[in-house]
Design a protein around this motif. Structure first.
Motif, PDB file in Angstrom:
ATOM      1  N   MET A  60      18.804  15.778 -81.050  1.00 49.50           N
ATOM      2  CA  MET A  60      20.312  15.881 -80.514  1.00 49.50           C
ATOM      3  C   MET A  60      20.507  17.530 -81.117  1.00 49.50           C
ATOM      4  O   MET A  60      20.975  18.305 -80.385  1.00 49.50           O
ATOM      5  N   VAL A  61      19.859  17.806 -82.361  1.00 52.52           N
ATOM      6  CA  VAL A  61      20.398  19.013 -82.930  1.00 52.52           C
ATOM      7  C   VAL A  61      19.529  20.256 -82.143  1.00 52.52           C
ATOM      8  O   VAL A  61      20.120  21.454 -81.802  1.00 52.52           O
ATOM      9  N   ILE A  62      18.297  20.021 -82.053  1.00 55.46           N
ATOM     10  CA  ILE A  62      17.465  20.935 -81.364  1.00 55.46           C
ATOM     11  C   ILE A  62      18.023  21.087 -80.019  1.00 55.46           C
ATOM     12  O   ILE A  62      18.323  22.348 -79.339  1.00 55.46           O
ATOM     13  N   PHE A  63      18.300  20.076 -79.197  1.00 57.15           N
ATOM     14  CA  PHE A  63      18.915  19.899 -77.609  1.00 57.15           C
ATOM     15  C   PHE A  63      20.393  20.864 -77.656  1.00 57.15           C
ATOM     16  O   PHE A  63      20.489  21.743 -76.715  1.00 57.15           O
ATOM     17  N   SER A  64      21.204  20.681 -78.718  1.00 62.46           N
ATOM     18  CA  SER A  64      22.285  21.313 -78.789  1.00 62.46           C
ATOM     19  C   SER A  64      22.359  22.772 -79.011  1.00 62.46           C
ATOM     20  O   SER A  64      22.798  23.723 -78.325  1.00 62.46           O
ATOM     21  N   GLY A  65      21.171  23.183 -79.803  1.00 62.98           N
ATOM     22  CA  GLY A  65      20.932  24.570 -79.946  1.00 62.98           C
ATOM     23  C   GLY A  65      20.331  25.272 -78.467  1.00 62.98           C
ATOM     24  O   GLY A  65      20.949  26.292 -78.292  1.00 62.98           O
ATOM     25  N   LEU A  66      19.596  24.601 -78.052  1.00 65.72           N
ATOM     26  CA  LEU A  66      19.098  25.151 -76.777  1.00 65.72           C
ATOM     27  C   LEU A  66      20.177  25.197 -75.799  1.00 65.72           C
ATOM     28  O   LEU A  66      20.012  26.177 -74.914  1.00 65.72           O
ATOM     29  N   ARG A  67      21.238  24.255 -75.842  1.00 68.43           N
ATOM     30  CA  ARG A  67      22.353  24.376 -74.712  1.00 68.43           C
ATOM     31  C   ARG A  67      22.988  25.609 -75.021  1.00 68.43           C
ATOM     32  O   ARG A  67      23.931  26.033 -74.241  1.00 68.43           O
ATOM     33  N   GLU A  68      23.295  25.632 -76.510  1.00 73.39           N
ATOM     34  CA  GLU A  68      24.318  27.072 -76.723  1.00 73.39           C
ATOM     35  C   GLU A  68      23.612  28.046 -76.129  1.00 73.39           C
ATOM     36  O   GLU A  68      24.464  28.984 -75.800  1.00 73.39           O
ATOM     37  N   ARG A  69      22.381  28.226 -76.117  1.00 69.02           N
ATOM     38  CA  ARG A  69      21.541  29.384 -75.650  1.00 69.02           C
ATOM     39  C   ARG A  69      21.875  29.510 -74.356  1.00 69.02           C
ATOM     40  O   ARG A  69      21.933  30.511 -73.528  1.00 69.02           O
ATOM     41  N   LEU A  70      21.651  28.208 -73.601  1.00 73.52           N
ATOM     42  CA  LEU A  70      21.695  28.215 -72.271  1.00 73.52           C
ATOM     43  C   LEU A  70      23.058  28.664 -71.736  1.00 73.52           C
ATOM     44  O   LEU A  70      23.280  29.123 -70.681  1.00 73.52           O
ATOM     45  N   ALA A  71      24.104  28.158 -72.426  1.00 74.57           N
ATOM     46  CA  ALA A  71      25.540  28.568 -72.013  1.00 74.57           C
ATOM     47  C   ALA A  71      25.552  30.323 -71.956  1.00 74.57           C
ATOM     48  O   ALA A  71      26.515  30.606 -70.929  1.00 74.57           O
ATOM     49  N   LEU A  72      24.762  30.786 -72.608  1.00 76.43           N
ATOM     50  CA  LEU A  72      24.869  32.334 -72.483  1.00 76.43           C
ATOM     51  C   LEU A  72      24.030  33.086 -71.434  1.00 76.43           C
ATOM     52  O   LEU A  72      24.111  33.991 -71.110  1.00 76.43           O
ATOM     53  N   ALA A  73      22.763  32.150 -71.068  1.00 78.03           N
ATOM     54  CA  ALA A  73      21.936  32.562 -70.064  1.00 78.03           C
ATOM     55  C   ALA A  73      22.458  32.637 -68.516  1.00 78.03           C
ATOM     56  O   ALA A  73      23.268  31.968 -68.467  1.00 78.03           O
ATOM     57  N   GLU A  74      21.830  33.534 -67.824  1.00 74.21           N
ATOM     58  CA  GLU A  74      22.295  33.573 -66.341  1.00 74.21           C
ATOM     59  C   GLU A  74      21.290  32.658 -65.802  1.00 74.21           C
ATOM     60  O   GLU A  74      20.116  32.734 -65.414  1.00 74.21           O
ATOM     61  N   VAL A  75      22.037  31.543 -65.173  1.00 80.24           N
ATOM     62  CA  VAL A  75      21.162  30.156 -64.601  1.00 80.24           C
ATOM     63  C   VAL A  75      21.628  30.425 -63.087  1.00 80.24           C
ATOM     64  O   VAL A  75      22.920  30.665 -62.960  1.00 80.24           O
ATOM     65  N   PRO A  76      20.853  30.193 -61.968  1.00 76.90           N
ATOM     66  CA  PRO A  76      21.163  30.156 -60.788  1.00 76.90           C
ATOM     67  C   PRO A  76      22.508  28.879 -60.559  1.00 76.90           C
ATOM     68  O   PRO A  76      22.376  27.963 -61.269  1.00 76.90           O
ATOM     69  N   ARG A  77      23.336  29.321 -59.749  1.00 78.69           N
ATOM     70  CA  ARG A  77      24.621  28.461 -59.592  1.00 78.69           C
ATOM     71  C   ARG A  77      24.204  27.028 -59.401  1.00 78.69           C
ATOM     72  O   ARG A  77      25.037  26.198 -59.865  1.00 78.69           O
ATOM     73  N   LEU A  78      23.476  26.948 -58.580  1.00 80.54           N
ATOM     74  CA  LEU A  78      22.938  25.532 -58.316  1.00 80.54           C
ATOM     75  C   LEU A  78      22.415  24.556 -59.508  1.00 80.54           C
ATOM     76  O   LEU A  78      22.671  23.562 -59.695  1.00 80.54           O
TER      77      LEU A  78
END
Lengths: 193, 167
Positions: A148-166
């Motif tokens: 849970m902690v590892i994944f939440s850390g990754l998702r906090e990073r993902l929130a800042l990353a530029e991800v294709p809209r899809l």
């Protein structure tokens, strides 16, 4: 002592509740948007799984097995888990009302967390003694919290990353989860040694 | 493209976890605040069908989650405010409430199993360990509480349509 360590490593990493057994996926996707909520949820789940593992082992050994009531196992365990959650809620409120104000919100969510029931049913299958059952429950939930902690850390990073809209939001989350599951598959190599 | 600045590793000033609360009572210099439905359960799209809702959730435990705060901002009844607790306070709180009792429980169990090796005695030792752990947790929670680490702080008055902005 060595067997306990092996049991715990196996439960926490090799047969991780989330990434190897695919239990508790709803909270895995639901509360991992921030590290602090993931820690709160992970710790609360750890406590509840450990306490309910102890209670479930006692119910199984002293009630269900002697009286041949194995067919009532799932229903009984759900009841025990609900009671364990209520016990935890009451205890935290009694121990410290300010703590309850901060942590109380996570507790009801655990009642419907399938990882708790899954761990209880697995430890019955494993034919363990009391201390092994408790350590198995504790280590499984520790593995759950870790992911849970590892994944939440990754998702906090993902929130800042530029991800294709899809792919923005949950889709990229699932892709990251699958990569994490692949990484955890590496631990299964330890099993044969 | 500018490299994105890494705020997540800056722990010098831990960010606040914000929440919205409503003033439900004013008693002299103290206001009582009631948290609004928080995001974890209430904002979930299945909340209307959720089975966990009846079992002591935010919906029916809001009243029990009221908390007092010094009324330095001259808040009035019914006003909505944004309050916050330090982000690491949540980690500290969960370590205090859960990790301490768990550690004492497991240590007591392992020691009893090593010394006696009987399931019933291990069980009793674990229950005793849990009780001791809860007492220790109570003491350290009091210490945290007196230092003000757990109390929510007033941040600002909420705008008219403001809700929790947690994704």
């Amino acid at each position: 002592m060595g067997e306990y360590v092996l049991l715990m490593v196996s439960a926490a990493l090799v047969n991780n509740v989330i990434l190897a057994r695919f239990l508790g996926l709803c909270s895995f996707m639901g509360v991992t948007t921030r590290v602090d909520t993931a820690v709160g949820m992970g710790m609360a789940t750890t406590f509840v799984i450990t306490v309910s593992s102890m209670a479930d082992w006692a119910v199984e050994t002293y009630l269900l097995q002697p009286y041949g009531l194995g067919y009532l196992r799932t229903v009984t365990f759900i009841l025990v888990i609900a009671a364990a959650v209520q016990f935890t809620e009451m205890t935290v409120r009694k121990v410290s009302p300010p703590l309850f104000q901060m942590l109380g919100i996570y507790l009801p969510l655990i009642t419907t967390n399938c990882a708790v029931l899954g761990v209880a049913l697995l430890l019955v299958e494993g034919k363990m003694n009391f201390i092994e059952a408790t350590l198995f429950g504790f280590a499984s939930s520790l593995g759950y919290s870790l992911v849970m902690v590892i994944f939440s850390g990754l998702r906090e990073r993902l929130a800042l990353a530029e991800v294709p809209r899809l792919f923005a939001g949950p889709p990229i989350g699932f892709i990251v989860a699958s990569l994490l599951a692949l990484a955890f598959m590496g631990f299964s190599g330890m099993q044969t040694n | 493209m500018m490299p994105s600045e890494d705020h997540s590793t800056d722990f010098s000033a831990p960010p606040m976890v914000e929440g919205i609360a409503r003033v439900v009572a004013v008693e002299g210099s103290v206001v009582w605040l009631e948290p609004e439905q928080t995001s974890t359960c209430g904002a979930c799209s299945s909340s209307s069908m959720c089975g966990a809702k009846g079992i002591g959730t935010a919906a029916n435990s809001l009243e029990r989650r009221r908390f007092p705060m010094d009324n330095q901002e001259k808040l009035t009844l019914g006003e909505r405010v944004v309050v916050g607790v330090r982000e690491n306070a949540l980690v500290k709180a969960s370590l205090t409430a859960y990790a301490i009792p768990l550690i004492t429980l497991l240590v007591a169990g392992i020691v009893a199993q090593g010394m006696v090796g009987n399931d019933a005695i291990t069980m009793l030792a674990m229950v005793a360990g849990l009780v001791i752990g809860l007492i220790v947790a109570r003491i350290s929670a009091k210490r945290l509480s007196t230092r003000g680490d757990l109390a929510p702080q007033f941040l600002r008055r909420a705008h008219a349509g403001e809700t929790c902005h947690i994704e």
